[in-house]
Motif scaffolding. Structure first.
Motif, PDB file in Angstrom:
ATOM      1  N   UNK A 173       7.196  39.919  55.214  1.00 22.69           N
ATOM      2  CA  UNK A 173       8.031  39.913  53.864  1.00 22.69           C
ATOM      3  C   UNK A 173       8.735  38.451  53.897  1.00 22.69           C
ATOM      4  N   UNK A 206      -2.540  52.075  49.757  1.00 20.87           N
ATOM      5  CA  UNK A 206      -2.819  51.300  50.713  1.00 20.87           C
ATOM      6  C   UNK A 206      -3.879  50.203  50.587  1.00 20.87           C
ATOM      7  N   UNK A 221       6.596  44.419  59.570  1.00 18.65           N
ATOM      8  CA  UNK A 221       6.472  44.183  58.043  1.00 18.65           C
ATOM      9  C   UNK A 221       7.556  43.396  57.433  1.00 18.65           C
ATOM     10  N   UNK A 268      -5.888  42.077  48.378  1.00 18.65           N
ATOM     11  CA  UNK A 268      -4.580  42.193  48.958  1.00 18.65           C
ATOM     12  C   UNK A 268      -4.962  42.076  50.577  1.00 18.65           C
ATOM     13  N   UNK A 269      -3.727  42.026  51.541  1.00 15.89           N
ATOM     14  CA  UNK A 269      -3.962  41.705  52.658  1.00 15.89           C
ATOM     15  C   UNK A 269      -4.176  42.843  53.422  1.00 15.89           C
ATOM     16  N   UNK A 270      -3.756  44.158  52.949  1.00 19.25           N
ATOM     17  CA  UNK A 270      -3.668  45.507  53.602  1.00 19.25           C
ATOM     18  C   UNK A 270      -3.340  45.513  55.234  1.00 19.25           C
ATOM     19  N   UNK A 271      -2.289  44.846  55.473  1.00 20.12           N
ATOM     20  CA  UNK A 271      -1.609  44.985  56.991  1.00 20.12           C
ATOM     21  C   UNK A 271      -0.727  46.346  56.760  1.00 20.12           C
ATOM     22  N   UNK A 272      -1.350  47.160  57.507  1.00 22.83           N
ATOM     23  CA  UNK A 272      -0.779  48.571  57.701  1.00 22.83           C
ATOM     24  C   UNK A 272      -0.100  49.051  58.983  1.00 22.83           C
ATOM     25  N   UNK A 273       1.130  49.601  59.052  1.00 19.81           N
ATOM     26  CA  UNK A 273       1.508  49.747  60.304  1.00 19.81           C
ATOM     27  C   UNK A 273       1.816  51.213  60.600  1.00 19.81           C
ATOM     28  N   UNK A 274       1.903  51.824  61.635  1.00 19.22           N
ATOM     29  CA  UNK A 274       1.922  52.957  61.896  1.00 19.22           C
ATOM     30  C   UNK A 274       3.438  53.516  62.021  1.00 19.22           C
ATOM     31  N   UNK A 275       4.169  54.297  61.474  1.00 16.97           N
ATOM     32  CA  UNK A 275       5.507  54.447  61.869  1.00 16.97           C
ATOM     33  C   UNK A 275       5.740  56.138  61.778  1.00 16.97           C
ATOM     34  N   UNK A 301      -2.194  47.412  48.716  1.00 16.17           N
ATOM     35  CA  UNK A 301      -1.155  46.859  48.984  1.00 16.17           C
ATOM     36  C   UNK A 301      -1.334  45.692  50.090  1.00 16.17           C
ATOM     37  N   UNK A 302      -0.505  44.841  50.158  1.00 17.06           N
ATOM     38  CA  UNK A 302      -0.553  43.841  51.214  1.00 17.06           C
ATOM     39  C   UNK A 302       0.090  44.315  52.548  1.00 17.06           C
ATOM     40  N   UNK A 303       1.144  45.145  52.497  1.00 15.32           N
ATOM     41  CA  UNK A 303       1.796  45.632  53.491  1.00 15.32           C
ATOM     42  C   UNK A 303       2.060  47.159  53.329  1.00 15.32           C
ATOM     43  N   UNK A 304       1.904  47.846  54.378  1.00 13.44           N
ATOM     44  CA  UNK A 304       1.840  49.316  54.289  1.00 13.44           C
ATOM     45  C   UNK A 304       2.681  49.948  55.725  1.00 13.44           C
ATOM     46  N   UNK A 305       3.381  50.763  55.426  1.00 10.21           N
ATOM     47  CA  UNK A 305       4.260  51.725  56.516  1.00 10.21           C
ATOM     48  C   UNK A 305       3.460  53.099  56.205  1.00 10.21           C
ATOM     49  N   UNK A 328       2.608  43.308  47.332  1.00  5.13           N
ATOM     50  CA  UNK A 328       2.700  44.772  46.999  1.00  5.13           C
ATOM     51  C   UNK A 328       2.951  45.337  48.537  1.00  5.13           C
ATOM     52  N   UNK A 329       3.940  46.296  48.531  1.00  6.90           N
ATOM     53  CA  UNK A 329       4.003  47.081  49.678  1.00  6.90           C
ATOM     54  C   UNK A 329       4.576  48.574  49.431  1.00  6.90           C
TER      55      UNK A 329
END
Lengths: 257, 311
Positions: free
Chosen positions: A251, B287, A247, A227-234, B290-294, B275-276
Motif C-alpha cells: 500500500x 478477494x 500488505x 485487480x492484483x489479487x495479492x492475498x495473505x494468510x493471517x 481486491x488488489x490486496x487481501x488479508x 481495493x483491500x
C-alpha cells in the motif's frame, strides 16, 4: 383525495445473475419484484387515503410478467390496478413508458395527485415521474422525503444540496425517495383475497400505441476491472504480523497510505 | 457542433465543459439560471453564456426552471445539451426533453459522437452493469433540438478557466403556483463520495459497538467509514450504505472489513483505485475484486493493522 400511483415490476437486481463468460445479465426468467421506491409511493398514497378518504389507483406498464405485481398492489390496499403490457416493453425507453402511463391516466380521468418512486430498482433513470408531469403539464416535485396533504400539499424534496420544502398546488406529480416511509407488509389473508381481485388489463395496442423508442440499448455488461489479487494468510496468529506487513508495504508503494 | 452545458453545481459544471470538449465541440455554450456572478464565472469556461437571472424566478422549482432552460436552449443552436446529473438536473433534463420532443438519457459516465449519432455509457441495474446506449434514432441535423445527456459527477476532470465568453441575458415570464417555504442546507462535510480513503464495515462486524474498531482503522488511515447494505437497510446501524442504490465511492484506497463482496456492493466500489479486503473466508468474492487481501479474523487483524499503521 384521489391518488394515482405509478408502479413498476422491476428486475430484482439483488438476485440478478451475470454470465461469467460474457458479463451479460441473464434476464430470461430473472426474478422481478415491485420497485422499492414505488412501493413507498403506494404506502404514502394508502396513508393519505386512510387519513382523508378517497381512492388509490395504480398504473403499471411493462412486459407481460408485470401483471404479477397486481396481487401485492391489492394486498397492500389499493382500490384498482391498471396494467398495460406488451412483449416488447422490456425495450421501452423513459419517453415511451411515460407516454403509456399518461395515456392510462387519461383513461382513469379523475385524480388529485400522482405519486411514483423517484427511480426504479432496475433502470434508475430518475426520469419517468418528471416526464409524466411534463406530458400532463403539471408541477413536479422530485425525491420527496416527507409530504403532507391536509390543508394543501406540502412536499419536502431532497435535492442533494438541500431539502426544499414546497407548498404545491393540486394536482401535482411527486416522486418519493426510499426514506419517505417504511412500507406495510400485507397480511396473509389480504394476499389470499387479493389474488381473486380483477384488474384493468390492457394490451399496448388497446391504447393505440406502438413500441417506438429513441434510446437504443446496444449492450449491457458487468464491467471487469483487473485487480492484483495479492492475498495473505493471517488466520494463524504467528503469521499475521508478516502478512499485514507485506500488505502495508504494498500500500505504501502504491502511495495510498 | 455546438454543445451546451448546464449544472447548478459549480464543480460538475466544469466537468461538463471537459466532457463537451472531449466531444470535439466547435463551440461550447453554457446555460446559467442564477446570479450575474454565476454567469460571469461560467463565461470564463465557455464561448457564450445564456443566462436567466434567478431573481426573476425565485428558488429552484422544476416546472418553472424548465421554462427558463427551454428559453435558453431556444436562444441558441446546440446539438447536444449536457446536464449535471444531480436530482435537480435530472428532473430538468427529463421535463425539457418532453418539451423539446428529443430524447434524454441519465446516469451517463462517458459519451462519444459517431456516424450514428450520440452514443453514451450509462450505469445499468443500479451500477452493477454498464449499458451502451444510442441516443436518438435520427442522425444529427442542424435544425433539430438538442439530445440531452445527464452526466454523473466525478467522471471528467474539471476544466480550467480558458475563455472570456459573451453573456446574453434571456428573459422569462413564468407564473408560479408553487411556493418555496424553506430550504434546509445539508451537511457537506467529508462525505464518502469525495473521501480519499473509505473503510467499509460488512456483515463480519458482529455488533454495532464494534463499528468503533472500524472507525479507529479509518482514523489511522485518514479516511471515513461506510457500511454495506445489510448493516444499513436491515440493522439500521447507519442511514445509508455503500453500493447499489446507496453511495458509489471512488477513493484512492477502499478497505472492506468483513465484507463478502456481492456484486451489488462491488458496483459501488468499482472505481476505487486500490481495493483491500479483510475477511475470514478465503473464498469470499471480495478477494476476486481486491488488489490486496488479508484472510483472517477481523477482530484480530484490524487491531494489529491499527497498531502497525501507528508505529
Amino acid at each position: 383525495m384521489d391518488i394515482i400511483v405509478c408502479i413498476k415490476q422491476s428486475y430484482d437486481v439483488q438476485q440478478l445473475k451475470f454470465d461469467p463468460k460474457t458479463g451479460e445479465p441473464m434476464l430470461a426468467g430473472a426474478p422481478r419484484k415491485m420497485s422499492d421506491m414505488d412501493r413507498r409511493a403506494l404506502e404514502e398514497a394508502l396513508k393519505i387515503k386512510e387519513n382523508l378518504g378517497g381512492t388509490v389507483k395504480t398504473v403499471t406498464v411493462g412486459p407481460p410478467e408485470s401483471r404479477d405485481v397486481v396481487k401485492e398492489i391489492y394486498a397492500m390496499g389499493a382500490d384498482e390496478a391498471f396494467v398495460v403490457t406488451d412483449l416488447k416493453l422490456d425495450k421501452a425507453d423513459p419517453d415511451l413508458t411515460a407516454k403509456i402511463i399518461v395515456e392510462t391516466i387519461k383513461k382513469i380521468r379523475n385524480f388529485d395527485l400522482i405519486l411514483a418512486g423517484a427511480a426504479s430498482t432496475d433502470d434508475y433513470s430518475w426520469q419517468i415521474p418528471a416526464k409524466v408531469a411534463a406530458l400532463l403539464d403539471l408541477p413536479f416535485f422530485p425525491n420527496a422525503v416527507s409530504m403532507t396533504v391536509d390543508g394543501g400539499l406540502v412536499v419536502e424534496s431532497d435535492l442533494g444540496d438541500a431539502i426544499y420544502k414546497y407548498k404545491a398546488p393540486l394536482p401535482s406529480v411527486v416522486s418519493v425517495s426510499l426514506e419517505i416511509n417504511e412500507p406495510r407488509i400485507p397480511t396473509l389473508s389480504a394476499i389470499l383475497k387479493a389474488s381473486r381481485k380483477q384488474f384493468m388489463d390492457f394490451y399496448l395496442q388497446d391504447l393505440g400505441l406502438g413500441v417506438v423508442t429513441e434510446l437504443e440499448v446496444r449492450k449491457v455488461v458487468m464491467p471487469k476491472v483487473e485487480r492484483k489479487n495479492v492475498v495473505v494468510e493471517a488466520t494463524d496468529p504467528s503469521k499475521m504480523e508478516d502478512g499485514i506487513k507485506k500488505i502495508l508495504d504494498e500500500l505504501r508503494k502504491e502511495n495510498v497510505i | 457542433m455546438e454543445i451546451m452545458v448546464y449544472s447548478e453545481n459549480e464543480k460538475l459544471f466544469k466537468e461538463l465543459v471537459t466532457a463537451a470538449s472531449h466531444l470535439n465541440a466547435s463551440r461550447i455554450t453554457s446555460a446559467v439560471i442564477g446570479s450575474k456572478e454565476d454567469a460571469e464565472k461560467a463565461a470564463k469556461y465557455t464561448d457564450k453564456v445564456l443566462f436567466v437571472d434567478s431573481s426573476e424566478l425565485g428558488e429552484y422549482k422544476p416546472k418553472e426552471y424548465v421554462e427558463a432552460l427551454c428559453n435558453i436552449v431556444k436562444g441558441s443552436d446546440p446539438q447536444v445539451l449536457l446536464v449535471g446529473g444531480t436530482h435537480k438536473g435530472n428532473a430538468l433534463a427529463a421535463m425539457l426533453s418532453v418539451k423539446l420532443g428529443e430524447p434524454s438519457v441519465t446516469e451517463v459516465s462517458d459519451l462519444k459522437i459517431t456516424e450514428e449519432g450520440l452514443m453514451v455509457l450509462r450505469s445499468a441495474f443500479g451500477g452493477v452493469a454498464v449499458a451502451e446506449v444510442r441516443v436518438g434514432k435520427k442522425v444529427f441535423t442542424k435544425v433539430a433540438s438538442p439530445k440531452i445527456a445527464c452526466v454523473k459527477p466525478g467522471f471528467f476532470a474539471p476544466a480550467e478557466e480558458s475563455k472570456n465568453g459573451e453573456i446574453e441575458k434571456i428573459s422569462v415570464d413564468v407564473k408560479s403556483s408553487t411556493e418555496v417555504l424553506e430550504i434546509k442546507k445539508k451537511e457537506t462535510g467529508a462525505g464518502l463520495e469525495d473521501a480519499d480513503v473509505v473503510v467499509v464495515a460488512g456483515r463480519g462486524v458482529k455488533k454495532k459497538e464494534d463499528l468503533s474498531l472500524i472507525e479507529d482503522l479509518a482514523k489511522a488511515l485518514g479516511g471515513v467509514v461506510g457500511v454495506t447494505r445489510p448493516l444499513s437497510a436491515d440493522l439500521h446501524w447507519a442511514p445509508t450504505w455503500v453500493g447499489m442504490s446507496g453511495i458509489a465511492v471512488k477513493p484512492k484506497l477502499y478497505v472492506g472489513v468483513g465484507v463478502s463482496g456481492q456484486i451489488q456492493h462491488i458496483a459501488g466500489i468499482r472505481n476505487s483505485k486500490v481495493i483491500m479486503a479483510v475477511n475470514t473466508d478465503p473464498n469470499a468474492p471480495i478477494f476476486e475484486h481486491a488488489d490486496y487481501g488479508i484472510v483472517g479474523d477481523l477482530y484480530q487483524v484490524v487491531p494489529k493493522l491499527i497498531e502497525m499503521l501507528k508505529s
